[in-house]
Design a protein around this motif. Structure first.
Motif, PDB file in Angstrom:
ATOM      1  N   PHE A  47      19.332  -1.776  34.695  1.00 62.55           N
ATOM      2  CA  PHE A  47      18.403  -1.493  33.599  1.00 62.55           C
ATOM      3  C   PHE A  47      18.309  -2.693  32.678  1.00 62.55           C
ATOM      4  CE2 PHE A  47      20.003   2.621  35.001  1.00 62.55           C
ATOM      5  CZ  PHE A  47      18.822   3.308  35.205  1.00 62.55           C
ATOM      6  N   PRO A  48      17.129  -3.292  32.561  1.00 67.09           N
ATOM      7  CA  PRO A  48      15.957  -3.078  33.411  1.00 67.09           C
ATOM      8  C   PRO A  48      16.165  -3.687  34.793  1.00 67.09           C
ATOM      9  CG  PRO A  48      15.549  -4.887  31.923  1.00 67.09           C
ATOM     10  CD  PRO A  48      16.892  -4.321  31.529  1.00 67.09           C
ATOM     11  N   PRO A  49      15.280  -3.365  35.753  1.00 63.47           N
ATOM     12  CA  PRO A  49      15.498  -3.848  37.127  1.00 63.47           C
ATOM     13  C   PRO A  49      15.242  -5.335  37.310  1.00 63.47           C
ATOM     14  CG  PRO A  49      13.420  -2.663  36.957  1.00 63.47           C
ATOM     15  CD  PRO A  49      14.101  -2.499  35.639  1.00 63.47           C
ATOM     16  N   ALA A  50      14.634  -6.003  36.313  1.00 62.35           N
ATOM     17  CA  ALA A  50      14.344  -7.441  36.422  1.00 62.35           C
ATOM     18  C   ALA A  50      14.362  -8.049  35.030  1.00 62.35           C
ATOM     19  CB  ALA A  50      12.989  -7.659  37.094  1.00 62.35           C
ATOM     20  N   ASP A  51      14.367  -9.378  34.978  1.00 62.11           N
ATOM     21  CA  ASP A  51      14.323 -10.079  33.694  1.00 62.11           C
ATOM     22  C   ASP A  51      12.886 -10.317  33.241  1.00 62.11           C
ATOM     23  OD1 ASP A  51      17.165 -10.365  33.784  1.00 62.11           O
ATOM     24  OD2 ASP A  51      16.900 -12.065  35.156  1.00 62.11           O
ATOM     25  N   VAL A  52      11.958 -10.377  34.206  1.00 62.76           N
ATOM     26  CA  VAL A  52      10.556 -10.630  33.897  1.00 62.76           C
ATOM     27  C   VAL A  52       9.716 -10.074  35.046  1.00 62.76           C
ATOM     28  CG1 VAL A  52      10.533 -12.917  34.983  1.00 62.76           C
ATOM     29  CG2 VAL A  52       8.894 -12.412  33.169  1.00 62.76           C
ATOM     30  N   VAL A  53       8.484  -9.667  34.726  1.00 62.48           N
ATOM     31  CA  VAL A  53       7.550  -9.145  35.730  1.00 62.48           C
ATOM     32  C   VAL A  53       6.313 -10.038  35.748  1.00 62.48           C
ATOM     33  CG1 VAL A  53       6.175  -7.170  36.501  1.00 62.48           C
ATOM     34  CG2 VAL A  53       8.359  -6.794  35.323  1.00 62.48           C
ATOM     35  N   LEU A  54       5.863 -10.398  36.946  1.00 55.67           N
ATOM     36  CA  LEU A  54       4.650 -11.195  37.115  1.00 55.67           C
ATOM     37  C   LEU A  54       3.678 -10.417  37.986  1.00 55.67           C
ATOM     38  CD1 LEU A  54       6.343 -14.632  37.857  1.00 55.67           C
ATOM     39  CD2 LEU A  54       5.438 -13.853  35.670  1.00 55.67           C
ATOM     40  N   CYS A  55       2.459 -10.225  37.497  1.00 55.05           N
ATOM     41  CA  CYS A  55       1.439  -9.475  38.240  1.00 55.05           C
ATOM     42  C   CYS A  55       0.360 -10.441  38.706  1.00 55.05           C
ATOM     43  CB  CYS A  55       0.833  -8.385  37.350  1.00 55.05           C
ATOM     44  SG  CYS A  55      -0.466  -7.432  38.162  1.00 55.05           S
ATOM     45  N   THR A  56       0.061 -10.438  40.003  1.00 60.43           N
ATOM     46  CA  THR A  56      -0.915 -11.378  40.549  1.00 60.43           C
ATOM     47  C   THR A  56      -2.346 -10.973  40.249  1.00 60.43           C
ATOM     48  OG1 THR A  56      -0.864 -10.227  42.684  1.00 60.43           O
ATOM     49  CG2 THR A  56       0.598 -12.134  42.413  1.00 60.43           C
ATOM     50  N   ASP A  61      -2.862  -1.471  44.319  1.00 58.24           N
ATOM     51  CA  ASP A  61      -1.705  -1.625  45.196  1.00 58.24           C
ATOM     52  C   ASP A  61      -0.780  -2.756  44.748  1.00 58.24           C
ATOM     53  OD1 ASP A  61      -3.632  -3.519  45.868  1.00 58.24           O
ATOM     54  OD2 ASP A  61      -3.002  -3.638  47.956  1.00 58.24           O
ATOM     55  N   HIS A  62      -1.156  -3.472  43.685  1.00 56.11           N
ATOM     56  CA  HIS A  62      -0.285  -4.491  43.105  1.00 56.11           C
ATOM     57  C   HIS A  62       0.092  -4.180  41.655  1.00 56.11           C
ATOM     58  CE1 HIS A  62      -0.630  -7.764  46.227  1.00 56.11           C
ATOM     59  NE2 HIS A  62      -1.581  -6.926  46.612  1.00 56.11           N
ATOM     60  N   ALA A  63      -0.574  -3.190  41.041  1.00 55.19           N
ATOM     61  CA  ALA A  63      -0.411  -3.022  39.592  1.00 55.19           C
ATOM     62  C   ALA A  63      -0.192  -1.596  39.131  1.00 55.19           C
ATOM     63  CB  ALA A  63      -1.647  -3.590  38.885  1.00 55.19           C
ATOM     64  N   ARG A  64      -0.348  -0.581  39.981  1.00 62.61           N
ATOM     65  CA  ARG A  64      -0.387   0.787  39.467  1.00 62.61           C
ATOM     66  C   ARG A  64       0.931   1.260  38.856  1.00 62.61           C
ATOM     67  NH1 ARG A  64      -1.859   2.829  45.290  1.00 62.61           N
ATOM     68  NH2 ARG A  64      -0.040   2.082  46.417  1.00 62.61           N
ATOM     69  N   GLY A  65       2.049   0.624  39.195  1.00 60.68           N
ATOM     70  CA  GLY A  65       3.325   1.044  38.629  1.00 60.68           C
ATOM     71  C   GLY A  65       3.685   0.372  37.313  1.00 60.68           C
ATOM     72  N   LEU A  66       2.839  -0.560  36.843  1.00 64.04           N
ATOM     73  CA  LEU A  66       3.198  -1.361  35.670  1.00 64.04           C
ATOM     74  C   LEU A  66       3.255  -0.524  34.391  1.00 64.04           C
ATOM     75  CD1 LEU A  66       1.194  -4.662  36.278  1.00 64.04           C
ATOM     76  CD2 LEU A  66       3.661  -4.318  36.463  1.00 64.04           C
ATOM     77  N   ASP A  82      -5.205 -14.189  32.066  1.00 66.66           N
ATOM     78  CA  ASP A  82      -5.955 -13.560  30.979  1.00 66.66           C
ATOM     79  C   ASP A  82      -6.903 -12.486  31.527  1.00 66.66           C
ATOM     80  OD1 ASP A  82      -7.085 -12.961  28.563  1.00 66.66           O
ATOM     81  OD2 ASP A  82      -8.297 -14.781  28.421  1.00 66.66           O
ATOM     82  N   ALA A  83      -7.649 -12.807  32.572  1.00 69.33           N
ATOM     83  CA  ALA A  83      -8.599 -11.844  33.138  1.00 69.33           C
ATOM     84  C   ALA A  83      -7.882 -10.617  33.684  1.00 69.33           C
ATOM     85  CB  ALA A  83      -9.427 -12.510  34.240  1.00 69.33           C
ATOM     86  N   THR A  84      -6.728 -10.813  34.317  1.00 69.46           N
ATOM     87  CA  THR A  84      -5.982  -9.670  34.867  1.00 69.46           C
ATOM     88  C   THR A  84      -5.495  -8.747  33.763  1.00 69.46           C
ATOM     89  OG1 THR A  84      -5.317 -10.887  36.849  1.00 69.46           O
ATOM     90  CG2 THR A  84      -3.958  -9.013  36.222  1.00 69.46           C
ATOM     91  N   THR A  85      -5.021  -9.301  32.645  1.00 69.85           N
ATOM     92  CA  THR A  85      -4.562  -8.445  31.548  1.00 69.85           C
ATOM     93  C   THR A  85      -5.699  -7.568  31.032  1.00 69.85           C
ATOM     94  OG1 THR A  85      -5.004 -10.173  29.890  1.00 69.85           O
ATOM     95  CG2 THR A  85      -2.790 -10.093  30.844  1.00 69.85           C
ATOM     96  N   GLN A  86      -6.938  -8.059  31.096  1.00 68.81           N
ATOM     97  CA  GLN A  86      -8.081  -7.269  30.636  1.00 68.81           C
ATOM     98  C   GLN A  86      -8.505  -6.210  31.652  1.00 68.81           C
ATOM     99  OE1 GLN A  86     -11.321  -9.573  28.756  1.00 68.81           O
ATOM    100  NE2 GLN A  86     -10.015 -11.391  28.974  1.00 68.81           N
ATOM    101  N   LEU A  87      -8.241  -6.464  32.931  1.00 64.97           N
ATOM    102  CA  LEU A  87      -8.639  -5.510  33.974  1.00 64.97           C
ATOM    103  C   LEU A  87      -7.576  -4.449  34.249  1.00 64.97           C
ATOM    104  CD1 LEU A  87     -10.247  -7.924  36.612  1.00 64.97           C
ATOM    105  CD2 LEU A  87     -11.439  -6.404  35.031  1.00 64.97           C
ATOM    106  N   LEU A  88      -6.332  -4.706  33.897  1.00 62.57           N
ATOM    107  CA  LEU A  88      -5.245  -3.777  34.228  1.00 62.57           C
ATOM    108  C   LEU A  88      -5.488  -2.347  33.759  1.00 62.57           C
ATOM    109  CD1 LEU A  88      -1.975  -5.882  33.721  1.00 62.57           C
ATOM    110  CD2 LEU A  88      -2.852  -4.917  35.850  1.00 62.57           C
ATOM    111  N   PRO A  89      -6.013  -2.087  32.543  1.00 65.97           N
ATOM    112  CA  PRO A  89      -6.182  -0.694  32.096  1.00 65.97           C
ATOM    113  C   PRO A  89      -7.062   0.152  33.006  1.00 65.97           C
ATOM    114  CG  PRO A  89      -6.359  -2.194  30.229  1.00 65.97           C
ATOM    115  CD  PRO A  89      -6.324  -3.041  31.462  1.00 65.97           C
ATOM    116  N   LEU A  90      -7.888  -0.457  33.858  1.00 64.06           N
ATOM    117  CA  LEU A  90      -8.749   0.323  34.752  1.00 64.06           C
ATOM    118  C   LEU A  90      -7.950   1.067  35.820  1.00 64.06           C
ATOM    119  CD1 LEU A  90     -11.646  -2.233  35.184  1.00 64.06           C
ATOM    120  CD2 LEU A  90     -11.716  -0.110  33.896  1.00 64.06           C
TER     121      LEU A  90
END
Length: 550
Positions: A47-56, A61-66, A82-90
């Protein structure tokens, strides 16, 4: 302990998310979190399972668990473009409120996200904001830094809304480890523009034959690409066609509009002259569809883009025109199909009475085998870890002699840790067996082929054995065998062959409804049985005389 290791919690097989835990020196890095259930990630007790998380990128199938991961560990840093951070809420449209949790990183500029750990993002193609990630760890106790390159989902070719991964930016990086997607295995795919033209031709013919077209798509990516294709392809520009977009796919379109500065310059220039998506002025008209399809105008055939898990029943309740349902071929090895929840009684009835027909198309945003190998050779890593694909696809790629001779290849399964020693001598393990030895036997009725039972374990066997009917043809000195689908058999049975007529169905180069004659202007395209071109070469039927001569 090895300083570099990779523990996959999800290797991205069909309908499975990608989630990779990398141990890099003293740092634990989680690459993507596409798990629908975080239990495998949390049950280890770390806890936590990692020190940092990177989302491509923002595909589910790459982001739904975030979001669940962020709620469990609010202090765990999560980085993306930057663009990914804006699209993640979808990915969580059903949520009333989604907190802002992604931290944006710049392109092509190393950033120290943790002491001694630098992250650099490169555009990966595939989707707006999609990033390939270069990790570098530097410590005073080591002579040289450790480096790892993770592609996420990548595409070298340009699409309508995204420029491809620029090879010149990453050439010669020589990372210690490359984690690369292998969605298409060794498959050779047509060029992207050729795929687009084939799809446009398919839709154009359906409309001309008074069929409406239904296109299920995910929230992000494919739906927006289809809209741009339909708005800019010569088959549709200026035509009086209505294109309807359901609310979920429309939410993805609205998100793209806010990302206009991140899109290619050609798209930005297009948007200066006319709306990117919603347009009541220029034909074809693109309109929003209400959740219950009540705004549907059934006076003329139309095109509808709906979410891939949408209930199709409301669309079938507009009986003026039959429907053509086009399903995207997301993996070359696994045929697309309707889910059980979509096969409602009305859908089954429409399939039986001909009101609904189903076809598939290819519009790939993943590299094929040759382009994947090209990226590997340009990067020149020591270790190559193959993820995101069926086990058989990854095994075929690892079987390539040109990769076997140069790199240390790994095909991990879920929760199978891979040690990645840097600079050590390495004995390449034997490649996975992907060839099967069988035996011919001759009988009075013909030839019989006996193959080992283990062949049935391959997921592609279902395609070959779907009808029990196969087609064999010579390719040089090799005999190629493929299965024939039920739809293809039905069409062949419905057609009365007239061997005297010069048409595509009687041409020796027509296979699977496509032309494979390099000398033909239709080469690679879908063709109708009654079609014709000057390169026609007839199938020579067996005559009674030829039989007697034997």
């Amino acid at each position: 302990m090895t300083e570099l290791a990779c523990l996959p919690y999800g290797v991205g097989a069909v309908q499975e998310g990608v989630c990779l835990l990398v141990q890099m020196g003293t740092h634990r890095i989680l690459l993507d979190c596409g798990l629908a259930d975080l239990t495998p990630l949390l049950e280890k007790g770390d806890f936590p399972p990692a020190d940092v998380v990177l989302c491509t990128h923002a595909h589910s199938d790459h982001a739904r668990g975030l979001l669940a991961l962020h709620r469990q560990f609010p202090r765990l840093p999560i980085y993306a473009s930057d663009a990914t951070t804006q699209l993640l809420p979808l990915n969580w449209l059903e949520e009333m409120e989604v907190p802002v949790f992604g931290r944006a990183l710049p392109w092509r500029s190393p950033v120290e996200v943790l002491p001694g750990l630098r992250v650099e993002l490169f555009p990966a193609g595939h989707l707006p904001g999609a990033a390939a990630i270069l990790l570098t760890e530097v410590t005073a106790t080591r002579d040289r830094p450790l480096s790892l390159f993770y592609t996420g989902d990548f595409f070298l070719s340009n699409t309508r809304l995204v420029n491809g991964l620029p090879l010149e930016d990453v050439r010669g990086l020589k990372p210690d480890v490359l984690i690369v997607e292998s969605t298409n295995g060794l498959a050779r795919l047509p060029r992207r523009r050729q795929q687009e033209n084939q799809l446009a031709e398919l839709i154009y013919r359906a409309i001309a034959h008074q069929q409406s077209v239904l296109l299920p798509t995910p929230t992000l990516g494919l739906g927006q690409e289809l809209l741009m294709l339909l708005r800019s392809h010569h088959h549709f520009t200026g035509r009086d066609i209505d294109i309807w977009v359901d609310p979920i796919v429309a939410a993805g379109c609205d998100a793209y509009l806010s990302l206009l500065p991140h899109l290619p310059s050609s798209v930005q220039n297009f948007a200066r002259h006319q709306p990117l998506f919603w347009d009541e002025r220029v034909r074809p008209h693109v309109r929003r569809l209400t959740a219950d399809a009540s705004a549907w105008d059934d006076k003329t055939p139309a095109i509808a883009l709906v979410h891939r898990r949408a209930d199709l029943t409301p669309y079938l309740q507009t009986p003026a025109f039959p429907w053509l349902l086009l399903l995207p071929q997301e993996s070359h090895a696994v045929p697309p199909r309707l889910t059980e929840t979509q096969l409602t009684p009305l859908v089954k009835e429409a399939l039986n009475n001909g009101q609904l027909t189903v076809d598939t198309y290819l519009l790939s945003d993943h590299c094929d085998g040759s382009n994947t190998a090209q990226l590997i050779h340009n990067l020149r890593p020591q270790h190559v870890v193959l993820v995101h694909g069926t086990e058989s696809d990854r095994a075929e790629l690892a079987n390539l002699e040109e990769l076997q001779n140069r790199y240390q290849l790994h095909i991990p399964g879920n929760e199978q840790q891979v040690e990645l020693p840097v600079g050590d001598a390495f004995l390449q393990p034997a490649p996975p067996a992907t060839r099967y030895v069988g035996e011919w036997s001759e009988a009075h009725e013909g030839l019989s082929l006996q193959l080992p039972e283990t062949l049935r374990a391959d997921p592609r066997w279902e395609q070959l054995a779907n009808t029990g009917i196969i087609e064999a043809r010579w390719q040089g000195d090799e005999l190629v065998i493929r299965g024939m689908a039920q739809k293809e058999l039905s069409q062949k049975q419905d057609q009365t062959l007239d061997f005297e007529r010069e048409c595509c169905q009687n041409c020796q180069f027509c296979r699977s409804h496509r032309c494979w004659n390099p000398a033909s202007p239709l080469h690679g395209f879908r063709v109708s049985p009654e079609g014709y071109c000057p390169a026609f070469e007839a199938i020579a039927p067996l005559s009674a005389d030829s039989d007697s001569e034997k």
